[in-house]
Design an enzyme around this catalytic site. Structure first.
Site, PDB file in Angstrom:
ATOM      1  N   ALA A 185       0.860  -1.193   0.000  1.00 24.84           N
ATOM      2  CA  ALA A 185       0.000   0.000   0.000  1.00 24.84           C
ATOM      3  C   ALA A 185       0.887   1.231   0.000  1.00 24.84           C
ATOM      4  O   ALA A 185       1.900   1.275   0.697  1.00 24.84           O
ATOM      5  CB  ALA A 185      -0.889   0.004   1.239  1.00 24.84           C
ATOM      6  N   LYS A 186       0.502   2.223  -0.783  1.00 22.13           N
ATOM      7  CA  LYS A 186       1.220   3.502  -0.728  1.00 22.13           C
ATOM      8  C   LYS A 186       0.543   4.304   0.385  1.00 22.13           C
ATOM      9  O   LYS A 186      -0.279   5.190   0.147  1.00 22.13           O
ATOM     10  CB  LYS A 186       1.160   4.207  -2.090  1.00 22.13           C
ATOM     11  CG  LYS A 186       2.172   5.340  -2.206  1.00 22.13           C
ATOM     12  CD  LYS A 186       2.306   5.776  -3.648  1.00 22.13           C
ATOM     13  CE  LYS A 186       3.083   7.075  -3.773  1.00 22.13           C
ATOM     14  NZ  LYS A 186       4.475   7.032  -3.313  1.00 22.13           N
ATOM     15  N   ALA A 187       0.873   3.898   1.605  1.00 21.27           N
ATOM     16  CA  ALA A 187       0.219   4.438   2.799  1.00 21.27           C
ATOM     17  C   ALA A 187       1.120   5.479   3.448  1.00 21.27           C
ATOM     18  O   ALA A 187       2.338   5.282   3.547  1.00 21.27           O
ATOM     19  CB  ALA A 187      -0.077   3.307   3.783  1.00 21.27           C
ATOM     20  N   TYR A 205       5.784   6.046   5.076  1.00 20.63           N
ATOM     21  CA  TYR A 205       6.805   7.033   4.722  1.00 20.63           C
ATOM     22  C   TYR A 205       7.587   7.553   5.927  1.00 20.63           C
ATOM     23  O   TYR A 205       8.552   8.299   5.765  1.00 20.63           O
ATOM     24  CB  TYR A 205       6.186   8.148   3.856  1.00 20.63           C
ATOM     25  CG  TYR A 205       5.987   7.571   2.468  1.00 20.63           C
ATOM     26  CD1 TYR A 205       6.970   7.708   1.497  1.00 20.63           C
ATOM     27  CD2 TYR A 205       4.898   6.766   2.186  1.00 20.63           C
ATOM     28  CE1 TYR A 205       6.836   7.101   0.258  1.00 20.63           C
ATOM     29  CE2 TYR A 205       4.750   6.148   0.950  1.00 20.63           C
ATOM     30  CZ  TYR A 205       5.725   6.318  -0.006  1.00 20.63           C
ATOM     31  OH  TYR A 205       5.609   5.698  -1.229  1.00 20.63           O
TER      32      TYR A 205
END
Ligand code: PMP
Length: 324
Positions: A158-160, A164
């Protein structure tokens, strides 16, 4: 570099002025990283701006949201159309596009479910991500002492937003030590990816890249590079990569929306190959950029033109994005 402002940001269905695109300080996502997002580029073509692989990016946004238990109150087509509308409204030729789906203001327990799902799309001009010479000359990088998240901790697919935190630790360590970027290993010690880009290496004419099981984000650029490499009939190995392979590779490069295709010229102060952009890196890089900028035929249906009154959805081949 400070962000370059643009006139309008799309928020929950409306284009609002840049300065008015605000949220409450008790927004859930601000405290707990409860967001999913995308990073997309629009390139200037002779027909006006074109968004690169827009539908694939928005589809990944929906997969990220699904993983995080977030139901987006719009359809994929609506967010695709909203993105085109936002690029067009800001009259930009080339830009970076940042759709964000986040948990809004309602309650501040860890439980995210009571909070609304809000959506915003911002666009702004963004040049070379790893510095202006990077595309030609390459970058100096280090292997990070921070590992990517272990598979049973945070969802790498997931680009959650929360993921980051890990990327920032990798990036900060690299910058503080005088490098442009860090390469993280996965929790088993195999090569994973950079803080914001996937990694490829070339050894004896074979293109290697870590598999999805190495805690990588399934990059759209990565998938595009694999497609272009297959077009060029390059042998491709998607498999676990031991760290030491980095040091004996003929070529290493990063691939990502912001980074595009950027050669790596040294790792941990050890020169990669000849210390210049490798031949295969250059071929893939120039093919990628030529298609993105409309200088070569869009044979895979990757571009969504923005100039027309209603940007028609492009007809795309059915091959799924890696990890889809
Ligand atoms: N890995 C990470 C951690 C990233 O942030 C990105 C940028 N989105 C990528 C890989 C590359 O993905 P894409 O090619 O879809 O931009």
């Amino acid at each position: 570099m400070p962000i370059q402002t643009t006139p309008k940001i799309w928020m929950n269905g409306e284009l609002v002025d840049w300065d008015k695109a605000q949220i409450h300080i008790l927004t859930h996502t601000l405290h707990y990283g409860t967001g999913v997002f995308e990073g997309i580029r629009a390139y200037p073509t002779s027909q006006g701006p074109a968004v690169f692989r827009l539908t694939e990016h928005i589809e990944r946004l929906y997969r990220s949201a699904q993983i995080m238990g977030m139901e987006i109150p719009y359809t994929v087509d609506e967010i695709v159309a909203a993105t085109v509308e936002t690029v067009r409204a800001n009259k930009l030729d080339a830009c970076y596009v940042r759709p964000l789906v986040y948990r809004g203001y309602e309650s501040l327990g860890v439980d995210p479910f009571p909070c609304p799902i809000d959506v915003a799309i911002a666009v702004w001009p963004w040049g070379a991500y790893l510095g202006k010479d990077a595309i030609e000359k390459g970058v100096d990088v280090m292997v990070s002492s921070w590992r990517r998240e272990a598979p049973d901790t945070l969802p790498a697919m997931a680009k959650a937003s929360a993921n980051y935190m890990n990327s920032q630790l990798i990036k900060m360590e690299a910058l503080v030590n005088g490098y442009a970027e860090g390469i993280a290993l996965d929790s088993y010690g195999f090569v994973s990816e950079g803080s914001g880009e996937n990694l490829f290496l070339v050894k004896k004419g074979v293109l290697y890249t870590p598999p999805l099981t190495a805690s990588i984000l399934p990059g759209i650029t990565r998938q595009s590079i694999l497609t272009l490499a297959a077009d060029m009939k390059l042998p491709i190995m998607e498999r676990s990569i031991p760290r030491e392979m980095l040091y004996i590779a003929d070529e290493v490069f990063f691939a990502g929306t912001a980074t595009e295709v950027t050669p790596v010229r040294s790792i941990d102060r050890q020169t990669v190959g000849k210390g210049t952009r490798g031949e295969i890196t250059e071929r893939l890089q120039s093919e990628y950029l030529a298609i993105a900028a409309g200088r070569k035929a869009d044979r895979h249906g990757w571009l969504t033109p923005v100039a027309q009154e209603r940007a028609a959805a492009v007809v795309r081949p059915t091959a799924p994005v890696a990890g889809a």
